[in-house]
Design a protein around this motif. Sequence first.
Motif, PDB file in Angstrom:
ATOM      1  N   LYS A  89       5.825  15.018 -11.293  1.00 59.26           N
ATOM      2  CA  LYS A  89       5.144  14.389 -12.419  1.00 59.26           C
ATOM      3  C   LYS A  89       3.934  13.566 -11.991  1.00 59.26           C
ATOM      4  O   LYS A  89       3.073  13.272 -12.815  1.00 59.26           O
ATOM      5  CB  LYS A  89       6.122  13.507 -13.192  1.00 59.26           C
ATOM      6  CG  LYS A  89       7.218  14.263 -13.922  1.00 59.26           C
ATOM      7  CD  LYS A  89       8.088  13.320 -14.733  1.00 59.26           C
ATOM      8  CE  LYS A  89       9.147  14.076 -15.525  1.00 59.26           C
ATOM      9  NZ  LYS A  89       9.995  13.161 -16.331  1.00 59.26           N
ATOM     10  N   ALA A  90       3.906  13.148 -10.737  1.00 55.87           N
ATOM     11  CA  ALA A  90       2.810  12.288 -10.254  1.00 55.87           C
ATOM     12  C   ALA A  90       2.489  12.653  -8.810  1.00 55.87           C
ATOM     13  O   ALA A  90       2.650  11.851  -7.901  1.00 55.87           O
ATOM     14  CB  ALA A  90       3.204  10.821 -10.375  1.00 55.87           C
ATOM     15  N   SER A  91       2.040  13.879  -8.626  1.00 48.10           N
ATOM     16  CA  SER A  91       1.825  14.382  -7.266  1.00 48.10           C
ATOM     17  C   SER A  91       0.805  13.563  -6.495  1.00 48.10           C
ATOM     18  O   SER A  91       0.918  13.407  -5.266  1.00 48.10           O
ATOM     19  CB  SER A  91       1.374  15.850  -7.320  1.00 48.10           C
ATOM     20  OG  SER A  91       0.166  15.966  -8.066  1.00 48.10           O
ATOM     21  N   GLY A  92      -0.187  13.006  -7.180  1.00 50.52           N
ATOM     22  CA  GLY A  92      -1.215  12.238  -6.485  1.00 50.52           C
ATOM     23  C   GLY A  92      -0.738  10.915  -5.939  1.00 50.52           C
ATOM     24  O   GLY A  92      -1.441  10.281  -5.138  1.00 50.52           O
ATOM     25  N   LEU A 131       5.267   6.826  -1.042  1.00 51.21           N
ATOM     26  CA  LEU A 131       4.630   6.554  -2.323  1.00 51.21           C
ATOM     27  C   LEU A 131       3.505   5.543  -2.165  1.00 51.21           C
ATOM     28  O   LEU A 131       3.645   4.565  -1.425  1.00 51.21           O
ATOM     29  CB  LEU A 131       5.672   6.000  -3.303  1.00 51.21           C
ATOM     30  CG  LEU A 131       5.164   5.437  -4.638  1.00 51.21           C
ATOM     31  CD1 LEU A 131       4.733   6.568  -5.548  1.00 51.21           C
ATOM     32  CD2 LEU A 131       6.240   4.580  -5.297  1.00 51.21           C
ATOM     33  N   HIS A 132       2.392   5.786  -2.887  1.00 59.01           N
ATOM     34  CA  HIS A 132       1.348   4.782  -3.074  1.00 59.01           C
ATOM     35  C   HIS A 132       1.667   4.073  -4.396  1.00 59.01           C
ATOM     36  O   HIS A 132       1.346   4.600  -5.474  1.00 59.01           O
ATOM     37  CB  HIS A 132      -0.034   5.433  -3.156  1.00 59.01           C
ATOM     38  CG  HIS A 132      -0.534   5.994  -1.863  1.00 59.01           C
ATOM     39  ND1 HIS A 132      -0.722   5.218  -0.733  1.00 59.01           N
ATOM     40  CD2 HIS A 132      -0.899   7.256  -1.518  1.00 59.01           C
ATOM     41  CE1 HIS A 132      -1.181   5.979   0.251  1.00 59.01           C
ATOM     42  NE2 HIS A 132      -1.282   7.221  -0.188  1.00 59.01           N
ATOM     43  N   PRO A 133       2.297   2.894  -4.382  1.00 54.54           N
ATOM     44  CA  PRO A 133       2.709   2.239  -5.641  1.00 54.54           C
ATOM     45  C   PRO A 133       1.568   2.005  -6.621  1.00 54.54           C
ATOM     46  O   PRO A 133       1.743   2.131  -7.830  1.00 54.54           O
ATOM     47  CB  PRO A 133       3.301   0.910  -5.159  1.00 54.54           C
ATOM     48  CG  PRO A 133       3.737   1.170  -3.768  1.00 54.54           C
ATOM     49  CD  PRO A 133       2.715   2.111  -3.206  1.00 54.54           C
ATOM     50  N   GLY A 134       0.377   1.668  -6.092  1.00 50.25           N
ATOM     51  CA  GLY A 134      -0.743   1.377  -6.964  1.00 50.25           C
ATOM     52  C   GLY A 134      -1.192   2.549  -7.807  1.00 50.25           C
ATOM     53  O   GLY A 134      -1.907   2.366  -8.802  1.00 50.25           O
ATOM     54  N   ARG A 135      -0.782   3.759  -7.445  1.00 48.20           N
ATOM     55  CA  ARG A 135      -1.148   4.932  -8.235  1.00 48.20           C
ATOM     56  C   ARG A 135      -0.176   5.185  -9.388  1.00 48.20           C
ATOM     57  O   ARG A 135      -0.443   6.012 -10.255  1.00 48.20           O
ATOM     58  CB  ARG A 135      -1.238   6.161  -7.340  1.00 48.20           C
ATOM     59  CG  ARG A 135      -2.336   6.018  -6.281  1.00 48.20           C
ATOM     60  CD  ARG A 135      -2.522   7.280  -5.475  1.00 48.20           C
ATOM     61  NE  ARG A 135      -3.542   7.101  -4.446  1.00 48.20           N
ATOM     62  CZ  ARG A 135      -3.932   8.042  -3.593  1.00 48.20           C
ATOM     63  NH1 ARG A 135      -3.375   9.248  -3.657  1.00 48.20           N
ATOM     64  NH2 ARG A 135      -4.849   7.786  -2.687  1.00 48.20           N
ATOM     65  N   LYS A 154       0.827  -1.214   0.000  1.00 48.32           N
ATOM     66  CA  LYS A 154       0.000   0.000   0.000  1.00 48.32           C
ATOM     67  C   LYS A 154       0.861   1.264   0.000  1.00 48.32           C
ATOM     68  O   LYS A 154       0.468   2.290  -0.552  1.00 48.32           O
ATOM     69  CB  LYS A 154      -0.926  -0.004   1.209  1.00 48.32           C
ATOM     70  CG  LYS A 154      -2.010  -1.067   1.146  1.00 48.32           C
ATOM     71  CD  LYS A 154      -2.931  -0.988   2.359  1.00 48.32           C
ATOM     72  CE  LYS A 154      -4.038  -2.028   2.271  1.00 48.32           C
ATOM     73  NZ  LYS A 154      -4.941  -1.965   3.459  1.00 48.32           N
ATOM     74  N   ALA A 155       2.017   1.194   0.636  1.00 48.86           N
ATOM     75  CA  ALA A 155       2.895   2.366   0.711  1.00 48.86           C
ATOM     76  C   ALA A 155       4.345   1.911   0.721  1.00 48.86           C
ATOM     77  O   ALA A 155       4.669   0.792   1.165  1.00 48.86           O
ATOM     78  CB  ALA A 155       2.598   3.191   1.956  1.00 48.86           C
ATOM     79  N   VAL A 156       5.236   2.775   0.222  1.00 46.86           N
ATOM     80  CA  VAL A 156       6.673   2.518   0.186  1.00 46.86           C
ATOM     81  C   VAL A 156       7.399   3.813   0.537  1.00 46.86           C
ATOM     82  O   VAL A 156       7.004   4.895   0.116  1.00 46.86           O
ATOM     83  CB  VAL A 156       7.134   2.038  -1.206  1.00 46.86           C
ATOM     84  CG1 VAL A 156       8.657   1.920  -1.240  1.00 46.86           C
ATOM     85  CG2 VAL A 156       6.508   0.705  -1.565  1.00 46.86           C
TER      86      VAL A 156
END
Length: 347
Positions: free
Chosen positions: A174-177, A193-197, A125-127
């Motif tokens: 580049k991927a703020s979300g 980081l949320h890897p799934g996003r 879920k998070a890294v």
Amino acid sequence: MRRVGMVGMAGMVGTEQGARTRRARTAAALLTVTGLFAAGCTGHGAPPADDGRGQVHTARPSTSQPGTSEPSAEADRPSVLAVKIDNVREARPQTGLDAADVVYAEQVEGGLSRLMAVYATKLPKAVGPVRSARESDLELLRQFHEPTLAFSGAQGKLMPLINQAPLVARTPEKASGAYFRGVGKVVPHNLFLHPGRLVPATPGAAALTNGFRYGPAPAGGVKDTSETVRYPAARFTFTWSQSRERWLVSMDGAPDVTADGKRLAPATVVVQYVKIRKSAFHDFLGNNTPYTVTVGSGRAKVLRDGRAYDVNWKRAKATDGTEFTTKDGSPVNFAEGQVWVVFAKAS
């Protein structure tokens, strides 16, 4: 009136000549910068023919074969997610590191260490904490097909190389979300980081094109219950746990656990002896950034099942995975589970 006109004309000519001179100087400067980047910005002359940055990345290929609506095989190839992980004391305990298929450890400025976690079969879920990329990462990542690289940024002079590399660079800009600031740690050790996003679907084992083999242990080896790898300002220790059948990780003399209290425990540890040379990059304190050379050949030590095996490694070019073989040339299998590769300086 005529005199004024001549003066005006002279001024215009002078202005135009000055503009041409400035354009010429600008073009020369751009050629110089281009030349530096073409040489790899290493400050050691021209790089090898393929040092991991030879292909320019522009855009992903079309997802369809010409004249059809069917996806191409190239576009369907899975891609791993690689995340640069902070590894100083203030960054620990880390999050999501236990879910990685492979963890690479490299030396950075000041003799400290940084990790690259590679995810293919599981996305946590998070890294984090997520930190900046290094020049060596580009060579290391060429063994994967257009991997997604998550990192917090890089030196301004390095970013053009990253943007040209055959990978998908994803920073918070580049991927703020996909990124968030965690609690309990201070900046810059609290970016997660949320890897799934970034990678909506789990890439799968087929994306692990790094040449690793898994299966029964090779013959021979010697009993080994503890190994330590030292950098100038960092230390890794791997201790064999018979009950867990895993190598327990310690960092700088302290047991290493995840944020939820799980002890980091890979099934296989590889101490890979490589060339570590200076690059042309420095940190804000003036410390040089080491360049870890992962293309070539050398020796390594493979730890699995409570035993150590002295082996050889070979990676002919950056797009190849790394082969590990015994002295007689037989392939070396790793134990099923997470693999740690610690790059140590060859003597």
